[in-house]
Design a protein around this motif. Structure first.
Motif, PDB file in Angstrom:
ATOM      1  N   GLU A  99      70.417 -10.524   9.499  1.00 25.52           N
ATOM      2  CA  GLU A  99      70.919  -9.790   8.339  1.00 25.52           C
ATOM      3  C   GLU A  99      72.162  -8.988   8.684  1.00 25.52           C
ATOM      4  OE1 GLU A  99      69.097  -6.056   6.183  1.00 25.52           O
ATOM      5  OE2 GLU A  99      68.192  -7.895   5.415  1.00 25.52           O
TER       6      GLU A  99
ATOM      7  N   ARG B 202      75.819  -9.900   0.652  1.00 17.55           N
ATOM      8  CA  ARG B 202      75.157  -9.474  -0.586  1.00 17.55           C
ATOM      9  C   ARG B 202      75.838  -8.234  -1.163  1.00 17.55           C
ATOM     10  NH1 ARG B 202      68.931 -10.596   1.271  1.00 17.55           N
ATOM     11  NH2 ARG B 202      68.784 -12.721   0.446  1.00 17.55           N
ATOM     12  N   GLU B 203      76.141  -7.281  -0.292  1.00 16.26           N
ATOM     13  CA  GLU B 203      76.780  -6.052  -0.765  1.00 16.26           C
ATOM     14  C   GLU B 203      78.220  -6.313  -1.197  1.00 16.26           C
ATOM     15  OE1 GLU B 203      76.247  -3.051   2.212  1.00 16.26           O
ATOM     16  OE2 GLU B 203      74.046  -3.143   2.100  1.00 16.26           O
ATOM     17  N   ALA B 204      78.908  -7.236  -0.522  1.00 13.79           N
ATOM     18  CA  ALA B 204      80.272  -7.574  -0.909  1.00 13.79           C
ATOM     19  C   ALA B 204      80.301  -8.249  -2.277  1.00 13.79           C
ATOM     20  CB  ALA B 204      80.913  -8.478   0.139  1.00 13.79           C
TER      21      ALA B 204
ATOM     22  N   GLN C 212      78.128  -7.892  -4.670  1.00 12.84           N
ATOM     23  CA  GLN C 212      77.841  -6.853  -5.665  1.00 12.84           C
ATOM     24  C   GLN C 212      79.038  -5.943  -5.869  1.00 12.84           C
ATOM     25  OE1 GLN C 212      74.359  -4.986  -4.036  1.00 12.84           O
ATOM     26  NE2 GLN C 212      73.004  -6.719  -4.480  1.00 12.84           N
ATOM     27  N   GLY C 213      79.665  -5.559  -4.767  1.00 11.06           N
ATOM     28  CA  GLY C 213      80.794  -4.653  -4.852  1.00 11.06           C
ATOM     29  C   GLY C 213      81.995  -5.254  -5.550  1.00 11.06           C
TER      30      GLY C 213
ATOM     31  N   GLU D  59      84.492 -10.602   1.344  1.00  9.66           N
ATOM     32  CA  GLU D  59      84.766 -10.771  -0.084  1.00  9.66           C
ATOM     33  C   GLU D  59      85.500 -12.083  -0.362  1.00  9.66           C
ATOM     34  OE1 GLU D  59      88.088  -7.809  -1.360  1.00  9.66           O
ATOM     35  OE2 GLU D  59      87.297  -7.075   0.566  1.00  9.66           O
TER      36      GLU D  59
ATOM     37  N   ARG E 100      73.366  -9.210   4.807  1.00 10.85           N
ATOM     38  CA  ARG E 100      73.460  -7.943   4.063  1.00 10.85           C
ATOM     39  C   ARG E 100      74.909  -7.666   3.637  1.00 10.85           C
ATOM     40  NH1 ARG E 100      72.062  -2.024   6.686  1.00 10.85           N
ATOM     41  NH2 ARG E 100      72.792  -0.748   4.912  1.00 10.85           N
ATOM     42  N   VAL E 101      75.852  -7.891   4.538  1.00 11.29           N
ATOM     43  CA  VAL E 101      77.265  -7.665   4.223  1.00 11.29           C
ATOM     44  C   VAL E 101      77.683  -8.496   3.012  1.00 11.29           C
ATOM     45  CG1 VAL E 101      79.618  -8.108   5.040  1.00 11.29           C
ATOM     46  CG2 VAL E 101      77.962  -7.021   6.559  1.00 11.29           C
TER      47      VAL E 101
ATOM     48  N   GLY F 239      75.593  -3.232   7.267  1.00  8.66           N
ATOM     49  CA  GLY F 239      75.994  -3.157   5.877  1.00  8.66           C
ATOM     50  C   GLY F 239      77.498  -3.349   5.709  1.00  8.66           C
ATOM     51  N   TRP F 240      77.921  -3.342   4.446  1.00  9.46           N
ATOM     52  CA  TRP F 240      79.333  -3.559   4.099  1.00  9.46           C
ATOM     53  C   TRP F 240      80.035  -2.219   3.986  1.00  9.46           C
ATOM     54  CZ3 TRP F 240      81.852  -4.115  -1.209  1.00  9.46           C
ATOM     55  CH2 TRP F 240      83.121  -4.703  -1.103  1.00  9.46           C
ATOM     56  N   HIS F 241      81.007  -2.000   4.867  1.00 14.37           N
ATOM     57  CA  HIS F 241      81.773  -0.759   4.855  1.00 14.37           C
ATOM     58  C   HIS F 241      83.252  -1.130   4.896  1.00 14.37           C
ATOM     59  CE1 HIS F 241      77.969   1.239   5.563  1.00 14.37           C
ATOM     60  NE2 HIS F 241      77.781   0.520   6.668  1.00 14.37           N
TER      61      HIS F 241
END
Length: 339
Positions: free
Chosen positions: A85, A50-52, A54-55, A23, A47-48, A88-90
């Motif tokens: 990629e 992109r999801e970060a 968005q989050g 982030e 992927r991380v 994912g973002w956790h």
């Protein structure tokens, strides 16, 4: 006149994807213009990131690139990411997949900087305990990058730098009880020389002023409160002065970081970890940068950890990450002859 070659982009290692690194790098790209950041790309973690983004509610395009040379053009349109990629973002939930991504990202970014494909490496925060579970054997990222560059661990010197202060711990991750036995004239002299060369080369200081802190209260009071300052530190300083270095001390550490004292030096060489890190974190916590001196490449890192407890909650401050990117860009520009 031949046009100057464009500066190389900075390579960023993601750090642990469950920490605040993803982030913060997204935030840094979003603030790139105001912060004056050089183009950078992240090694892995498409992927991380992109999801970060968005989050965090940030409209930051994450752009896949296949070659670091694409990063400069891509940087104007989004955050470039090189490589796989990944997972994912956790946020706040570190696991083995994230540790593998962190190590792969660090390995590739260090190699690209070492091979002259990237102008510098900026390392995101890692969780060493999690990396150790997948085979990471170095004490930390500093030693990992030193190994990648073929530099002895003792010649890779950690400097903490902020707007108010620069400090170098002479000893780092060891028990306080071991510090007096680890301090030697050779150690002080070697690290002071490395620091002086680096401040000339990477920070543009013609004759760096190095203040060396004492070990004991009141710098030992001529042996009344410990002999190390008189018998070890002072002779090392005298030898460095004979070499022509602008070195002073040993200074009582309790007065070394007052405003009037800080004006008299460019860097403080401290005897142990907390003696160096407490003042920098007190003065410049949100803008502190960890810089590794003595390497053939430029390496910086934000001076904080993974902060798993606040990851993904919008609480992490991007100041230190932005400062690390800005400092890496400035040092890399000097090495590439652009300053």
């Amino acid at each position: 006149m031949t046009a100057a070659a464009p500066l190389l982009p900075l390579a960023v290692s993601l750090g642990d994807p469950a920490g605040v690194g993803p982030e913060l790098f997204v935030h840094a790209w979003a603030r790139r213009g105001d912060a004056g950041l050089a183009p950078f790309f992240v090694s892995g973690g498409l992927r991380v990131l992109r999801e970060a983004a968005q989050g965090c509610g940030l409209p930051v395009p994450i752009i896949a690139i296949s070659d670091p040379a694409e990063a400069i053009d891509a940087f104007a349109h989004g955050l470039p990411v090189l490589g796989a990629e990944g997972c994912g973002w956790h946020p706040g939930a570190p696991d083995a997949d994230g540790a593998h991504l962190a190590l792969d990202s660090l390995t590739r970014a260090a190699g690209l900087a070492r091979d002259g494909v990237a102008g510098a490496i900026v390392t995101g925060p890692i969780a060493k305990s999690h990396l150790a579970r997948i085979g990471f054997t170095q004490p930390g990222q500093t030693e990992f990058v030193a190994d990648a560059c073929g530099v002895a661990h003792g010649d890779a010197v950690m400097m903490l730098a902020g707007p108010s202060l620069r400090t170098v711990p002479l000893t780092v991750h060891c028990p306080l009880a071991d510090v007096p036995g680890l301090i030697s004239r050779a150690l002080i002299e070697n690290k002071a020389r490395i620091v002086a060369r680096a401040l000339i080369r990477d920070f543009g200081l013609a004759r760096p002023r190095i203040a060396i802190a004492g070990l004991n209260p009141h710098a030992g009071e001529d042996g009344r409160m410990g002999s190390e300052d008189r018998d070890v530190i002072a002779p090392a300083i005298a030898a460095l002065q004979v070499e022509g270095l602008a070195v002073t001390g040993p200074h009582p550490a309790d007065a070394l970081f007052a405003p009037h004292a800080r004006a008299g030096f460019d860097v403080a060489l401290c005897m142990y970890h907390d003696q160096a890190l407490i003042p920098i974190k007190a003065l410049d916590f949100d803008e502190g940068v960890n810089v590794t001196l003595g390497l053939p490449i430029v390496r910086t890192s934000p001076d904080h950890g993974t902060a798993f407890a606040i990851a993904g909650k919008g609480l992490a401050h991007p100041g230190a990450t932005i400062a690390a990117l800005r400092m890496a860009g400035a040092c890399a520009a000097r090495r590439q002859g652009a300053v």
